[in-house]
Design a protein around this motif. Structure first.
Motif, short mmCIF file in Angstrom:
data_model
loop_
_atom_site.label_atom_id
_atom_site.label_comp_id
_atom_site.label_asym_id
_atom_site.label_seq_id
_atom_site.Cartn_x
_atom_site.Cartn_y
_atom_site.Cartn_z
N ALA A 198 0.88 -1.19 -0.10
CA ALA A 198 0.05 0.07 -0.10
C ALA A 198 0.89 1.17 0.10
O ALA A 198 1.29 1.67 1.05
CB ALA A 198 -1.07 -0.15 1.32
N ARG A 199 1.27 1.73 -1.03
CA ARG A 199 2.34 2.93 -1.35
C ARG A 199 1.38 4.07 -1.65
O ARG A 199 0.55 4.07 -2.43
CB ARG A 199 2.97 2.49 -2.46
N LEU A 200 1.68 5.11 -0.92
CA LEU A 200 1.28 6.65 -1.00
C LEU A 200 1.71 7.11 -2.47
O LEU A 200 2.69 7.38 -2.69
CB LEU A 200 1.64 7.45 0.16
N ARG A 201 0.71 7.49 -3.38
CA ARG A 201 0.95 8.12 -4.52
C ARG A 201 0.85 9.60 -4.32
O ARG A 201 1.68 10.49 -4.81
CB ARG A 201 -0.16 7.62 -5.66
N LYS A 202 -0.09 10.22 -3.86
CA LYS A 202 -0.33 11.60 -3.54
C LYS A 202 -0.93 11.60 -2.23
O LYS A 202 -1.88 11.15 -1.52
CB LYS A 202 -1.36 11.94 -4.28
N SER A 203 -0.21 12.73 -1.24
CA SER A 203 -0.38 12.98 0.01
C SER A 203 -1.54 13.65 0.16
O SER A 203 -1.63 14.90 -0.70
CB SER A 203 0.90 13.37 0.70
N SER A 204 -2.43 13.79 1.12
CA SER A 204 -3.52 14.73 1.49
C SER A 204 -2.90 16.04 2.23
O SER A 204 -3.53 17.02 2.15
CB SER A 204 -4.42 13.97 2.34
N GLY A 205 -1.78 16.19 2.34
CA GLY A 205 -1.24 17.21 3.13
C GLY A 205 -1.16 17.12 4.58
O GLY A 205 -0.82 17.97 5.21
#
Length: 234
Positions: A188-195
């Motif tokens: 489960a790799r983060l592609r775009k962070s929510s900030g």
């Protein structure tokens, strides 16, 4: 009477006999005394030497060597037997001291929470490493997944998300998820962070906790790699 009186008179025969004996004894003494004085002394023999004879020194007297006697062995004192009272004391085992009671354990909830978080982070790291290894070894299908199938997966994951406090707005986090045909999550790799880092970590934990993911109704709908989007207010 006349004869007895005549014998005691001075002019009798008895004094005359005594006088004659005395004179005879004196004569004998004189004769023998003269002979003793007229005896010549014994002759002495004298030897004349032209040189004194060599005098040999006396032989040295060798004293016998004294035998060296070994030193006397020390006497070993015999051990006196211990009295019966001391023997009985030695036979008796020592009294066992009462075990000290351990103080009650104090639980530190702060350290326990930190340890649990550290274990979760290690588990996430190991899962990511496995997912990366499987991703490189197996090809990923690029076909678009079925919308209903993806909604089932997102719904299960949202139920496991624990929202952190103080989230401003409605940021979006996008994750690339790799799964097995059984629904077990590999990565489960983060592609775009929510900030918001706390929200990103909460979504990642929810994805791993939801494993195995729901399976599709038809095998041809299965997608090995999924791109999932999450917002806190959806």
């Amino acid at each position: 009477m006349s004869s007895a009186i005549s014998a005691e008179e001075p002019g009798g025969a008895t004094p005359a006999v005594l006088s004659a004996l005395v004179h005879a004894v004196l004569l004998v003494v004189l004769v023998f005394g003269l002979r003793w004085q007229a005896k010549h002394p014994d002759a002495m023999v004298v030897e004349l030497w032209s040189q004194l004879p060599a005098i040999e020194p006396p032989a040295p007297v060798i004293e016998p060597k004294a035998e060296v006697k070994p030193p006397p062995k020390p006497k070993v004192e015999a051990k006196q037997p211990k009295p019966d009272i001391a023997v009985e004391r030695e036979k008796k085992p020592p009294k066992k001291q009462p075990a000290k009671e351990d103080p009650p354990l104090k639980f530190d909830t702060t350290n326990l929470i930190r340890e649990q978080l550290a274990q979760e982070q290690r588990a996430l790291k190991q899962t990511r490493e496995k997912q990366e290894a499987l991703k490189q070894s197996a090809p990923v299908k690029t076909a678009s997944p079925d919308a209903g199938y993806v909604d089932k997966i997102r719904t299960k994951i949202k139920l496991n998300i624990v929202l952190p406090p103080e989230i401003k707005g409605n940021p979006e986090a996008i994750f690339d998820v790799v799964q097995l045909p059984t629904g077990e999550v590999l990565t489960a790799r983060l592609r775009k962070s929510s900030g918001h880092e706390a929200y990103d970590q909460a979504v990642e934990r929810a994805i791993l906790k939801s494993s195995p993911l729901p399976r599709p109704e038809r095998p041809d709908q299965f997608q090995r790699e999924l791109q999932l989007k999450f917002k806190p207010r959806e």
